[in-house]
Design a protein around this motif. Structure first.
Motif, PDB file in Angstrom:
ATOM      1  N   SER A  90     -16.977  23.402 -23.841  1.00  0.00           N
ATOM      2  CA  SER A  90     -18.412  23.671 -23.659  1.00  0.00           C
ATOM      3  C   SER A  90     -19.257  22.739 -24.521  1.00  0.00           C
ATOM      4  O   SER A  90     -20.345  22.332 -24.109  1.00  0.00           O
ATOM      5  N   ASN A 116     -26.681  27.137 -25.038  1.00  0.00           N
ATOM      6  CA  ASN A 116     -26.415  26.904 -23.615  1.00  0.00           C
ATOM      7  C   ASN A 116     -26.378  25.422 -23.272  1.00  0.00           C
ATOM      8  O   ASN A 116     -25.410  24.745 -23.595  1.00  0.00           O
ATOM      9  N   LYS A 117     -27.423  24.854 -22.699  1.00  0.00           N
ATOM     10  CA  LYS A 117     -27.365  23.491 -22.176  1.00  0.00           C
ATOM     11  C   LYS A 117     -28.007  22.442 -23.080  1.00  0.00           C
ATOM     12  O   LYS A 117     -28.162  21.294 -22.681  1.00  0.00           O
ATOM     13  N   GLU A 119     -28.769  19.467 -25.546  1.00  0.00           N
ATOM     14  CA  GLU A 119     -28.058  18.277 -26.017  1.00  0.00           C
ATOM     15  C   GLU A 119     -28.642  17.869 -27.376  1.00  0.00           C
ATOM     16  O   GLU A 119     -29.832  17.575 -27.491  1.00  0.00           O
ATOM     17  N   THR A 187     -22.968  18.659 -24.407  1.00  0.00           N
ATOM     18  CA  THR A 187     -22.301  19.579 -23.494  1.00  0.00           C
ATOM     19  C   THR A 187     -21.289  18.875 -22.589  1.00  0.00           C
ATOM     20  O   THR A 187     -21.310  17.647 -22.440  1.00  0.00           O
ATOM     21  N   SER A 189     -21.209  18.956 -19.336  1.00  0.00           N
ATOM     22  CA  SER A 189     -21.880  18.324 -18.194  1.00  0.00           C
ATOM     23  C   SER A 189     -22.334  16.918 -18.539  1.00  0.00           C
ATOM     24  O   SER A 189     -22.159  15.977 -17.748  1.00  0.00           O
ATOM     25  N   TYR A 225     -30.329  14.679 -17.670  1.00  0.00           N
ATOM     26  CA  TYR A 225     -30.071  15.493 -18.863  1.00  0.00           C
ATOM     27  C   TYR A 225     -31.123  15.327 -19.953  1.00  0.00           C
ATOM     28  O   TYR A 225     -31.096  16.052 -20.954  1.00  0.00           O
ATOM     29  N   ASN A 228     -32.813  18.340 -21.161  1.00  0.00           N
ATOM     30  CA  ASN A 228     -32.049  19.287 -21.985  1.00  0.00           C
ATOM     31  C   ASN A 228     -31.984  18.880 -23.461  1.00  0.00           C
ATOM     32  O   ASN A 228     -31.322  19.546 -24.247  1.00  0.00           O
TER      33      ASN A 228
END
Length: 297
Positions: A90, A116-117, A119, A187, A189, A225, A228
């Motif tokens: 994660s 959570n997401k 960066e 993350t 992703s 991204y 984020n």
């Protein structure tokens, strides 16, 4: 995915005792540790680290020579990300071998899981001085910076000046460049996105100077991204990547026991840098503080 697990990616080149202490503090059932040790480091010993780590899985990637300001640091960072991404995780945290967490492993894990997401990438400024750094990444520098051999230095300067005179620049793969710290917490992703663009990163930064301070910031700003990024990303402060680093007193400054209150009260998760030969007391202090936090949880 290795749900709810974190990967710690460590780039180390000396100070085995400190590296062992770093791994001890990261040793947790939620974490795996990936280490690259510079191939010139003769005293490095995998077994001594393995014996101290019991909860985390630990992996050692192929050892290479890493030089300051050279593409080798980007290359090793990508290799660490690729190896860890085989699971994946994660969050991925890039640390140096002379860093230490200044919160316990459980606290750090819970903090990032709640984000959570987000960066955590630090930027020097939202208005990067491209004119100042332009020559670093738009011309080819064929010999690593800081090389002591005067012959290679002179050849490198000569080739650079010829390129500049002829305006023989590299192809530009990005609209705008950004600069900041090369240490991050990102993350899964975004890691996938980075690895998907590995070829472009290599083409743009293979012969750049200090590209490790530019490539990730530049890449994320031309990606989906960027939305984020942590809110403080452009504030040029430790909260941007949660690393307590003092550039005012050093390059960077080495923490001592005199700084224990600053370390204790910091809102960051990690700090750099430490040195067993300069001050071992602050290292023991951090170890004890984190152990006490573990006992209280």
């Amino acid at each position: 995915m290795s749900e709810n697990r974190h990967a710690y990616l460590i780039v180390a080149h000396n100070q085995l005792k400190l590296l062992i202490n770093l791994c001890v503090l990261l040793d947790d059932e939620h974490n795996d540790i990936y280490i690259h040790a510079d191939s010139r480091w003769d005293e490095f010993d995998e077994n001594k680290i393995q014996r101290k780590v019991s909860k985390s899985h630990i992996f050692f990637i192929k050892r290479e020579k890493v030089y300051w300001g050279d593409f080798s640091l980007i290359h090793v960072t990508l290799q660490l990300l690729k190896e860890a991404n085989k699971k994946p995780y994660s969050y991925y945290h890039l640390l140096s071998g002379v860093d230490m967490p200044i919160k316990n492993a459980n606290y750090i894990y819970n903090y990032f899981e709640q984000q959570n997401k987000i960066e955590y990438i630090q930027f020097e400024s939202s208005k990067f001085n491209e004119e100042k750094y332009f020559d670093r990444y738009m011309y080819r520098h064929y010999f690593r910076p800081g090389r002591r051999n005067k012959v290679f230095k002179n050849i490198s300067v000569f080739l650079y000046l010829i390129q500049k005179k002829l305006k023989f620049r590299k192809k530009n793969y990005f609209d705008k460049f950004y600069k900041g710290s090369n240490w991050f917490s990102i993350t899964n992703s975004f890691v996938n996105y980075v690895l998907k663009n590995e070829k472009i990163i290599i083409k743009q930064f293979k012969h750049a100077l200090c590209g490790d301070e530019i490539f990730l910031q530049t890449l994320i700003m031309e990606s989906p991204y960027k939305k984020n990024l942590v809110k403080t990303a452009f504030n040029n402060e430790p909260s941007s990547n949660l690393r307590e680093i003092d550039w005012r007193r050093g390059n960077p400054y080495v923490w001592t026991i005199k700084d224990k209150e600053k370390i204790k009260n910091s809102k960051c998760m990690f700090a750099r840098k430490f040195d067993t030969e300069i001050d071992d007391e602050i290292i023991n202090y951090v170890l004890n503080e984190c152990r006490e936090m573990n006992a209280e949880k």
